[in-house]
Design an enzyme around this catalytic site. Structure first.
Site, PDB file in Angstrom:
ATOM      1  N   ARG A 104     -53.235  10.379   5.976  1.00  0.00           N
ATOM      2  CA  ARG A 104     -54.011   9.938   4.799  1.00  0.00           C
ATOM      3  C   ARG A 104     -54.216   8.412   4.815  1.00  0.00           C
ATOM      4  O   ARG A 104     -53.517   7.540   5.814  1.00  0.00           O
ATOM      5  CB  ARG A 104     -52.918  10.093   3.235  1.00  0.00           C
ATOM      6  CG  ARG A 104     -52.962  11.720   3.145  1.00  0.00           C
ATOM      7  CD  ARG A 104     -51.793  11.890   1.954  1.00  0.00           C
ATOM      8  NE  ARG A 104     -50.739  11.655   2.483  1.00  0.00           N
ATOM      9  CZ  ARG A 104     -49.685  11.967   1.521  1.00  0.00           C
ATOM     10  NH1 ARG A 104     -49.734  12.256   0.132  1.00  0.00           N
ATOM     11  NH2 ARG A 104     -48.224  11.772   2.090  1.00  0.00           N
ATOM     12  N   LYS A 120     -47.479   6.041   2.496  1.00  0.00           N
ATOM     13  CA  LYS A 120     -46.096   6.004   2.885  1.00  0.00           C
ATOM     14  C   LYS A 120     -45.174   4.730   2.700  1.00  0.00           C
ATOM     15  O   LYS A 120     -45.982   3.684   2.947  1.00  0.00           O
ATOM     16  CB  LYS A 120     -45.837   6.547   4.241  1.00  0.00           C
ATOM     17  CG  LYS A 120     -46.192   8.321   4.218  1.00  0.00           C
ATOM     18  CD  LYS A 120     -45.913   9.136   2.939  1.00  0.00           C
ATOM     19  CE  LYS A 120     -44.374   9.684   3.223  1.00  0.00           C
ATOM     20  NZ  LYS A 120     -44.217  10.701   2.098  1.00  0.00           N
ATOM     21  N   TYR A 127     -46.091   4.900  -1.874  1.00  0.00           N
ATOM     22  CA  TYR A 127     -45.048   5.477  -2.345  1.00  0.00           C
ATOM     23  C   TYR A 127     -43.818   5.048  -1.569  1.00  0.00           C
ATOM     24  O   TYR A 127     -43.779   4.559  -0.327  1.00  0.00           O
ATOM     25  CB  TYR A 127     -45.068   7.224  -1.595  1.00  0.00           C
ATOM     26  CG  TYR A 127     -45.971   7.993  -2.481  1.00  0.00           C
ATOM     27  CD1 TYR A 127     -45.785   8.144  -3.766  1.00  0.00           C
ATOM     28  CD2 TYR A 127     -47.169   8.457  -1.675  1.00  0.00           C
ATOM     29  CE1 TYR A 127     -46.645   9.210  -4.326  1.00  0.00           C
ATOM     30  CE2 TYR A 127     -47.802   9.392  -2.501  1.00  0.00           C
ATOM     31  CZ  TYR A 127     -47.876   9.556  -3.723  1.00  0.00           C
ATOM     32  OH  TYR A 127     -48.396  10.595  -4.478  1.00  0.00           O
ATOM     33  N   HIS A 162     -39.917   5.394  -2.662  1.00  0.00           N
ATOM     34  CA  HIS A 162     -38.610   6.289  -2.621  1.00  0.00           C
ATOM     35  C   HIS A 162     -37.636   5.344  -2.453  1.00  0.00           C
ATOM     36  O   HIS A 162     -36.627   5.648  -1.314  1.00  0.00           O
ATOM     37  CB  HIS A 162     -38.979   7.375  -1.836  1.00  0.00           C
ATOM     38  CG  HIS A 162     -39.797   8.410  -2.433  1.00  0.00           C
ATOM     39  ND1 HIS A 162     -39.640   9.070  -3.274  1.00  0.00           N
ATOM     40  CD2 HIS A 162     -41.150   8.436  -1.861  1.00  0.00           C
ATOM     41  CE1 HIS A 162     -40.804   9.904  -3.603  1.00  0.00           C
ATOM     42  NE2 HIS A 162     -41.455   9.617  -2.916  1.00  0.00           N
ATOM     43  N   GLU A 169     -44.521   6.368  -7.154  1.00  0.00           N
ATOM     44  CA  GLU A 169     -43.886   7.560  -7.996  1.00  0.00           C
ATOM     45  C   GLU A 169     -43.063   7.034  -9.080  1.00  0.00           C
ATOM     46  O   GLU A 169     -42.675   8.091  -9.898  1.00  0.00           O
ATOM     47  CB  GLU A 169     -42.973   8.275  -6.749  1.00  0.00           C
ATOM     48  CG  GLU A 169     -41.545   7.205  -6.343  1.00  0.00           C
ATOM     49  CD  GLU A 169     -41.812   6.303  -5.448  1.00  0.00           C
ATOM     50  OE1 GLU A 169     -43.055   6.153  -4.828  1.00  0.00           O
ATOM     51  OE2 GLU A 169     -40.990   5.648  -4.997  1.00  0.00           O
ATOM     52  N   ASP A 222     -38.196  18.995  -0.878  1.00  0.00           N
ATOM     53  CA  ASP A 222     -38.024  17.398  -0.675  1.00  0.00           C
ATOM     54  C   ASP A 222     -37.070  17.278  -1.540  1.00  0.00           C
ATOM     55  O   ASP A 222     -36.379  15.934  -1.474  1.00  0.00           O
ATOM     56  CB  ASP A 222     -39.466  16.679  -0.986  1.00  0.00           C
ATOM     57  CG  ASP A 222     -39.879  17.156  -2.301  1.00  0.00           C
ATOM     58  OD1 ASP A 222     -39.645  18.099  -3.002  1.00  0.00           O
ATOM     59  OD2 ASP A 222     -40.690  16.433  -2.861  1.00  0.00           O
TER      60      ASP A 222
HETATM   61  N1  LIG Z   1     -43.031  19.873  -0.331  1.00  0.00           N
HETATM   62  C1  LIG Z   1     -44.079  19.066  -0.655  1.00  0.00           C
HETATM   63  O1  LIG Z   1     -44.777  18.686  -0.122  1.00  0.00           O
HETATM   64  C2  LIG Z   1     -44.141  18.616  -2.117  1.00  0.00           C
HETATM   65  C3  LIG Z   1     -45.341  18.126  -2.383  1.00  0.00           C
HETATM   66  C4  LIG Z   1     -45.281  17.821  -3.864  1.00  0.00           C
HETATM   67  C5  LIG Z   1     -44.295  18.122  -4.690  1.00  0.00           C
HETATM   68  N2  LIG Z   1     -43.201  18.696  -4.388  1.00  0.00           N
HETATM   69  C6  LIG Z   1     -41.859  19.061  -5.122  1.00  0.00           C
HETATM   70  O2  LIG Z   1     -42.227  19.964  -5.813  1.00  0.00           O
HETATM   71  C7  LIG Z   1     -41.194  20.302  -6.693  1.00  0.00           C
HETATM   72  C8  LIG Z   1     -41.892  20.358  -8.370  1.00  0.00           C
HETATM   73  O3  LIG Z   1     -42.654  19.390  -8.539  1.00  0.00           O
HETATM   74  P1  LIG Z   1     -43.529  19.522  -9.769  1.00  0.00           P
HETATM   75  O4  LIG Z   1     -44.539  18.381 -10.037  1.00  0.00           O
HETATM   76  O5  LIG Z   1     -44.398  20.819 -10.037  1.00  0.00           O
HETATM   77  O6  LIG Z   1     -42.500  19.275 -10.980  1.00  0.00           O
HETATM   78  P2  LIG Z   1     -42.437  19.742 -12.569  1.00  0.00           P
HETATM   79  O7  LIG Z   1     -41.559  18.727 -13.302  1.00  0.00           O
HETATM   80  O8  LIG Z   1     -43.963  19.533 -12.942  1.00  0.00           O
HETATM   81  O9  LIG Z   1     -42.071  21.191 -12.702  1.00  0.00           O
HETATM   82  C9  LIG Z   1     -41.078  21.548 -12.507  1.00  0.00           C
HETATM   83  C10 LIG Z   1     -40.568  22.657 -13.220  1.00  0.00           C
HETATM   84  O10 LIG Z   1     -39.261  23.425 -12.909  1.00  0.00           O
HETATM   85  C11 LIG Z   1     -38.945  23.932 -14.264  1.00  0.00           C
HETATM   86  N3  LIG Z   1     -37.364  24.220 -14.292  1.00  0.00           N
HETATM   87  C12 LIG Z   1     -36.313  23.265 -14.261  1.00  0.00           C
HETATM   88  N4  LIG Z   1     -35.113  24.059 -14.122  1.00  0.00           N
HETATM   89  C13 LIG Z   1     -35.474  25.253 -13.928  1.00  0.00           C
HETATM   90  C14 LIG Z   1     -34.839  26.684 -13.971  1.00  0.00           C
HETATM   91  N5  LIG Z   1     -33.469  26.583 -13.794  1.00  0.00           N
HETATM   92  N6  LIG Z   1     -35.550  27.633 -13.925  1.00  0.00           N
HETATM   93  C15 LIG Z   1     -36.896  27.561 -13.784  1.00  0.00           C
HETATM   94  N7  LIG Z   1     -37.649  26.642 -13.923  1.00  0.00           N
HETATM   95  C16 LIG Z   1     -37.104  25.391 -13.946  1.00  0.00           C
HETATM   96  C17 LIG Z   1     -39.143  22.876 -15.372  1.00  0.00           C
HETATM   97  O11 LIG Z   1     -39.093  23.231 -16.505  1.00  0.00           O
HETATM   98  C18 LIG Z   1     -40.710  22.321 -14.967  1.00  0.00           C
HETATM   99  O12 LIG Z   1     -41.441  23.277 -15.660  1.00  0.00           O
HETATM  100  C19 LIG Z   1     -40.675  18.774  -6.843  1.00  0.00           C
HETATM  101  O13 LIG Z   1     -39.195  18.889  -6.204  1.00  0.00           O
HETATM  102  C20 LIG Z   1     -41.550  17.977  -5.960  1.00  0.00           C
HETATM  103  O14 LIG Z   1     -40.920  16.831  -5.401  1.00  0.00           O
HETATM  104  C21 LIG Z   1     -43.007  18.925  -2.932  1.00  0.00           C
END
Ligand SMILES: NC(=O)c1ccc[n+]([C@@H]2O[C@H](COP(=O)([O-])OP(=O)(O)OC[C@H]3O[C@@H](n4cnc5c(N)ncnc54)[C@H](O)[C@@H]3O)[C@@H](O)[C@H]2O)c1
Length: 364
Positions: A15, A75, A94, A96, A118, A270
Site C-alpha cells: 500500500r 505501516k 498505523y 501500534h 488506529e 491479529d
Molecule cells: N487479519 C486481518 O488482516 C485483519 C484486518 C482487519 C481487522 N482484523 C481484525 O478482525 C477483528 C474484528 O474486527 P472488527 O473491526 O470487525 O471489530 P468490531 O469491534 O467491529 O466487531 C467485533 C464484534 O465481536 C463481537 N463479540 C465480542 N465478543 C463476542 C463473543 N463472545 N461472541 C460473539 N461475538 C462477540 C462484538 O459484539 C462485535 O460485534 C479484530 O481483531 C481486528 O483487529 C484483522
C-alpha cells in the site's frame, strides 16, 4: 507544509499512504508533496499520475524524510527509518506502539510527534481509520474461503452458492461487527447459507434488521457456537474485545467435529485468534495449514493482498484528517478536533495517549 510519502519497506506491504486525488487536494491548499519514486506502483499509481496531480517525485528516501515536516506512511516506521526521527517532525501512520517498545523509545528520545491511525476515535467510540481495513478483510474472508473450499486447493470441493437443486454451503461467522457484517454481505451475495453469532444484544438486533431475515443471527454462547460450527463449511472468526486478546470461543473439540476439507478463516488472528486451533500467524506466501482435516487461513495483514482497493479505502478515510492537520498544524487540529487529539500517541517526547502509556508503563 511539506509532506513526505516514503515507499513502504515492510515485507509484503504494497500500500501507499496517499493517492493522486489526495495529492491534488493537498497541493490545491498550497502544500508541497514529496513522494518517493515508485511508492505507489504496487497499488496501481504511477509516478506520472502523482506528478500530474502536483507532487514531486524524489528517488532518494533520505531527501523525503529530511525535507518534510509531516511524514505519511501506512505501516509503522521500520528500524532503518529511525535515523530520520527529529524534534520538528510529525509522523501519521498505523503505529501500534503498545506492542512496539523499541520504536516508542526512539520516538521519545528524538522528540518526534507520532499520530496513530488506529487511535483516531470519534465521540461514539468508533475507530474510523481501522474500519476500512476491517471492511476489506471481512469481504476478503469469504472470497478466500470460497477459493480454499475448491478441491485443488485442499478443500472439500464445495461451491459456496450451490446450484439449482444442490444445497448451498454453510458460512458461520463468529462476531458480527465490521468484519463479520462485511463477510455476511459477501456470503449472502454468493447465495451461501449464512449464520452470524454475536453476544451484544444491540448488535444482534441491528444485524437482524440489516439482513432482513436472509441471514440467521444467533446469540453467541458455547452451546450455540458448537451447534453452528460443527456444520460449517466455512467458519470465519471476527470477534474483537477492544484492547484485549481475542477469546478462544471455538474449541479444538468443535474443530475436530467439522467435516474434512472445511475451511477456517480467522480474521481475528491479529489479536491472537478466536479459534483454539489457530496457533500461529500465516503469511500471504504460505497462507494455510491443515489441522484435524480442516484448512486454516490465519494471515494477519489480509488487506495487503489487495493493495489497490486497500490504498483507496485507507486514504479515503485518512485524507480529511491529513488535510486538517496540514491546514492547522498538529496542535491546533487536536485542540479543535477531539478525534485527532486521541490520535496523538507521542507529542514531542511525551507519551500522551493514556492506554499506550499504561500498556508500556511509561509515564513521561
Ligand atoms: N487479519 C486481518 O488482516 C485483519 C484486518 C482487519 C481487522 N482484523 C481484525 O478482525 C477483528 C474484528 O474486527 P472488527 O473491526 O470487525 O471489530 P468490531 O469491534 O467491529 O466487531 C467485533 C464484534 O465481536 C463481537 N463479540 C465480542 N465478543 C463476542 C463473543 N463472545 N461472541 C460473539 N461475538 C462477540 C462484538 O459484539 C462485535 O460485534 C479484530 O481483531 C481486528 O483487529 C484483522
Amino acid at each position: 507544509l511539506i509532506i513526505g510519502v516514503p515507499k513502504e519497506i515492510k515485507n509484503n506491504e504494497n500500500r501507499v499512504a496517499i493517492t493522486p486525488a489526495g495529492v491534488m487536494a493537498l497541493t490545491s491548499k498550497g502544500h508541497k508533496i514529496l513522494i518517493e519514486k515508485n511508492a505507489g506502483v504496487k497499488s496501481g499509481f504511477s509516478d506520472q499520475s502523482f506528478v500530474a496531480a502536483g507532487a514531486d517525485i524524489l528517488s532518494d528516501k533520505d531527501d523525503i524524510w529530511q525535507e518534510s515536516n509531516l511524514i505519511l506512511k501506512v505501516k509503522e516506521p521500520h528500524p532503518e527509518e529511525y535515523k530520520y526521527f527529529r524534534e520538528d517532525l510529525s509522523i501519521f501512520t498505523y503505529l501500534h506502539l503498545a506492542s512496539a517498545s523499541e520504536l516508542t523509545e526512539y520516538l521519545l528520545k528524538t522528540g518526534t510527534t507520532a499520530i496513530a491511525y488506529e487511535t483516531i476515535q470519534l465521540l461514539d467510540g468508533s475507530l474510523p481509520l481501522l474500519t476500512p481495513m476491517s471492511e476489506v478483510a471481512g469481504r476478503m474472508a469469504v472470497q478466500i474461503g470460497a477459493h480454499f473450499l475448491e478441491q485443488r486447493q485442499g478443500g472439500r470441493g464445495l461451491l459456496l452458492g450451490g446450484v439449482p437443486g444442490v444445497e448451498a454451503g454453510r458460512v458461520v461467522i463468529v462476531g458480527g461487527g465490521i468484519v463479520g457484517t462485511n463477510a455476511g454481505k459477501m456470503a449472502l451475495g454468493l447465495r451461501a447459507n449464512v449464520t452470524i453469532l454475536d453476544n451484544n444484544p444491540k448488535r444482534i438486533r441491528e444485524l437482524e434488521d440489516l439482513f432482513a431475515g436472509q441471514v440467521e443471527v444467533i446469540h453467541s454462547n458455547p452451546y450455540t457456537i458448537e451447534k453452528a460450527v460443527v456444520n460449517a463449511d466455512l467458519l470465519i472468526g471476527a470477534v474483537l474485545i477492544p484492547g484485549a486478546r481475542a477469546p478462544k470461543l471455538v474449541t479444538e473439540e468443535m474443530v475436530k467435529q467439522m467435516r474434512s476439507g472445511s475451511v477456517i478463516v480467522d480474521v481475528a488472528v491479529d489479536q491472537g485468534g478466536c479459534i483454539e486451533t489457530v496457533d500461529r500467524v500465516t503469511t500471504h506466501d504460505q497462507p494455510t495449514y491443515t489441522k484435524h482435516g480442516v484448512l486454516h487461513y490465519c494471515v494477519a495483514n489480509m488487506p495487503g493482498a489487495v493493495p489497490y482497493t486497500s490504498t483507496l479505502a485507507l486514504t479515503n478515510a485518512t485524507l480529511p484528517y491529513i488535510l486538517e492537520i496540514a491546514q492547522k498544524g498538529v496542535h491546533q487540529a487536536a485542540a479543535e478536533n477531539p478525534a485527532i487529539a486521541k490520535g496523538i500517541n507521542i507529542d514531542q517526547g511525551k507519551i500522551i495517549h493514556p492506554v499506550v502509556a499504561e500498556t508500556l508503563k511509561i509515564f513521561s
